[in-house]
Design a protein around this motif. Structure first.
Motif, PDB file in Angstrom:
ATOM      1  N   LEU A 160     -13.570   0.487  -5.517  1.00  0.00           N
ATOM      2  CA  LEU A 160     -13.598  -0.227  -6.798  1.00  0.00           C
ATOM      3  C   LEU A 160     -12.803  -1.530  -6.719  1.00  0.00           C
ATOM      4  O   LEU A 160     -13.266  -2.580  -7.169  1.00  0.00           O
ATOM      5  N   ALA A 161     -11.608  -1.453  -6.154  1.00  0.00           N
ATOM      6  CA  ALA A 161     -10.758  -2.648  -6.050  1.00  0.00           C
ATOM      7  C   ALA A 161     -11.435  -3.724  -5.206  1.00  0.00           C
ATOM      8  O   ALA A 161     -11.380  -4.913  -5.538  1.00  0.00           O
ATOM      9  N   SER A 162     -12.106  -3.325  -4.140  1.00  0.00           N
ATOM     10  CA  SER A 162     -12.780  -4.296  -3.275  1.00  0.00           C
ATOM     11  C   SER A 162     -13.959  -4.962  -3.982  1.00  0.00           C
ATOM     12  O   SER A 162     -14.404  -6.031  -3.574  1.00  0.00           O
ATOM     13  N   ARG A 163     -14.441  -4.339  -5.047  1.00  0.00           N
ATOM     14  CA  ARG A 163     -15.555  -4.902  -5.829  1.00  0.00           C
ATOM     15  C   ARG A 163     -15.065  -5.674  -7.047  1.00  0.00           C
ATOM     16  O   ARG A 163     -15.845  -5.994  -7.938  1.00  0.00           O
ATOM     17  N   GLY A 164     -13.749  -5.905  -7.115  1.00  0.00           N
ATOM     18  CA  GLY A 164     -13.202  -6.739  -8.181  1.00  0.00           C
ATOM     19  C   GLY A 164     -12.664  -6.007  -9.391  1.00  0.00           C
ATOM     20  O   GLY A 164     -12.255  -6.638 -10.366  1.00  0.00           O
ATOM     21  N   VAL A 165     -12.647  -4.678  -9.360  1.00  0.00           N
ATOM     22  CA  VAL A 165     -12.116  -3.914 -10.490  1.00  0.00           C
ATOM     23  C   VAL A 165     -10.587  -3.938 -10.419  1.00  0.00           C
ATOM     24  O   VAL A 165     -10.008  -3.663  -9.362  1.00  0.00           O
ATOM     25  N   LEU A 166      -9.943  -4.288 -11.538  1.00  0.00           N
ATOM     26  CA  LEU A 166      -8.484  -4.247 -11.596  1.00  0.00           C
ATOM     27  C   LEU A 166      -8.053  -2.794 -11.730  1.00  0.00           C
ATOM     28  O   LEU A 166      -8.532  -2.079 -12.611  1.00  0.00           O
ATOM     29  N   ILE A 167      -7.153  -2.371 -10.865  1.00  0.00           N
ATOM     30  CA  ILE A 167      -6.649  -1.001 -10.902  1.00  0.00           C
ATOM     31  C   ILE A 167      -5.264  -1.039 -11.547  1.00  0.00           C
ATOM     32  O   ILE A 167      -4.367  -1.735 -11.085  1.00  0.00           O
ATOM     33  N   GLY A 168      -5.113  -0.294 -12.626  1.00  0.00           N
ATOM     34  CA  GLY A 168      -3.845  -0.262 -13.341  1.00  0.00           C
ATOM     35  C   GLY A 168      -3.227   1.119 -13.295  1.00  0.00           C
ATOM     36  O   GLY A 168      -3.848   2.096 -12.891  1.00  0.00           O
ATOM     37  N   SER A 169      -1.999   1.179 -13.750  1.00  0.00           N
ATOM     38  CA  SER A 169      -1.227   2.417 -13.750  1.00  0.00           C
ATOM     39  C   SER A 169      -1.403   3.168 -15.067  1.00  0.00           C
ATOM     40  O   SER A 169      -1.632   2.570 -16.115  1.00  0.00           O
ATOM     41  N   HIS A 170      -1.238   4.504 -14.981  1.00  0.00           N
ATOM     42  CA  HIS A 170      -1.372   5.376 -16.151  1.00  0.00           C
ATOM     43  C   HIS A 170      -0.327   6.491 -16.062  1.00  0.00           C
ATOM     44  O   HIS A 170      -0.538   7.582 -16.557  1.00  0.00           O
ATOM     45  N   THR A 171       0.775   6.212 -15.401  1.00  0.00           N
ATOM     46  CA  THR A 171       1.870   7.106 -14.994  1.00  0.00           C
ATOM     47  C   THR A 171       1.429   7.933 -13.787  1.00  0.00           C
ATOM     48  O   THR A 171       0.243   7.998 -13.460  1.00  0.00           O
ATOM     49  N   HIS A 172       2.396   8.552 -13.144  1.00  0.00           N
ATOM     50  CA  HIS A 172       2.095   9.330 -11.940  1.00  0.00           C
ATOM     51  C   HIS A 172       1.481  10.684 -12.277  1.00  0.00           C
ATOM     52  O   HIS A 172       0.544  11.135 -11.625  1.00  0.00           O
ATOM     53  N   ASP A 173       2.029  11.360 -13.288  1.00  0.00           N
ATOM     54  CA  ASP A 173       1.587  12.714 -13.634  1.00  0.00           C
ATOM     55  C   ASP A 173       0.967  12.802 -15.023  1.00  0.00           C
ATOM     56  O   ASP A 173       0.943  13.866 -15.619  1.00  0.00           O
ATOM     57  N   HIS A 174       0.499  11.708 -15.553  1.00  0.00           N
ATOM     58  CA  HIS A 174      -0.040  11.636 -16.903  1.00  0.00           C
ATOM     59  C   HIS A 174       0.994  12.070 -17.937  1.00  0.00           C
ATOM     60  O   HIS A 174       0.670  12.633 -18.990  1.00  0.00           O
ATOM     61  N   ALA A 175       2.257  11.802 -17.653  1.00  0.00           N
ATOM     62  CA  ALA A 175       3.328  12.129 -18.595  1.00  0.00           C
ATOM     63  C   ALA A 175       3.263  11.182 -19.784  1.00  0.00           C
ATOM     64  O   ALA A 175       3.120   9.974 -19.622  1.00  0.00           O
TER      65      ALA A 175
END
Length: 186
Positions: free
Chosen positions: A54-69
């Motif tokens: 996904l990232a290589s196709r231009g999708v920005l990858i964001g954070s959502h916490t490590h354990d969905h806390a």
């Protein structure tokens, strides 16, 4: 009820959630736990290879916490820090830059002042809530509302509007296209 249990789990500090979940598992016969675990085991997160694609196709990858806390006021500062930093480090190691954050659960009651402070300190450029709204000049970049599309025709209208905004010669046709879409979705 499941709703009550869900609300308790979402509002408790992560350490209490882990303890409660282990206690609940211990109350089940082993074969029932194995059955439930197998039933929901296909609900797996994406692999790093999938994320890299996904990232290589231009999708920005964001954070959502490590354990969905959930980063509510009862979550200890150290846990909020760990969730933000570990998630970002792993994403950056596997998929490149990570500058954006999306709050788990994301209601204002699920967001503590400490989490905003630590998101800012961690260097995130934006943070998105699940609160409906529009983004204007007064919106905080660390409490952005979600612009949801609960009807497919709204998403199509939004995409067409932005397409036509950048192509002024096609603006004249926008109304005709939107009317045709609306008529076909009835």
């Amino acid at each position: 009820s499941c709703k009550v249990l869900s609300d308790i789990l979402k509002s408790a500090p992560r350490s209490e959630v882990e303890t409660l979940v282990q206690e609940l598992i211990s109350q089940l016969p082993p074969d029932r736990w194995a059955e439930l675990n197998a039933k929901f085991s296909d609900d797996q997160p994406m692999t790093w290879d999938e994320i890299q694609t996904l990232a290589s196709r231009g999708v920005l990858i964001g954070s959502h916490t490590h354990d969905h806390a959930v980063l509510h006021p009862r979550q200890p500062r150290e846990e909020v820090h760990r969730q933000l930093v570990l998630s970002r480090q792993l994403i950056e190691r596997h998929a490149g830059r990570c500058e954006h954050f999306c709050f788990p659960n994301g209601k204002f009651s699920d967001i503590s002042p400490v989490s905003i402070e630590l998101i800012r300190a961690a260097g995130y450029r934006s943070a998105t809530t699940t609160v409906d709204g529009t983004i204007d000049a007064s919106a905080s970049h660390l409490l952005l509302p979600r612009c949801g599309f609960d009807r497919p025709e709204l998403l199509i209208e939004y995409r067409l509007k932005h397409l036509f905004d950048s192509q002024s010669e096609l603006r004249h046709n926008q109304g005709h296209i939107l009317n045709a879409i609306a008529a076909s979705s009835k």
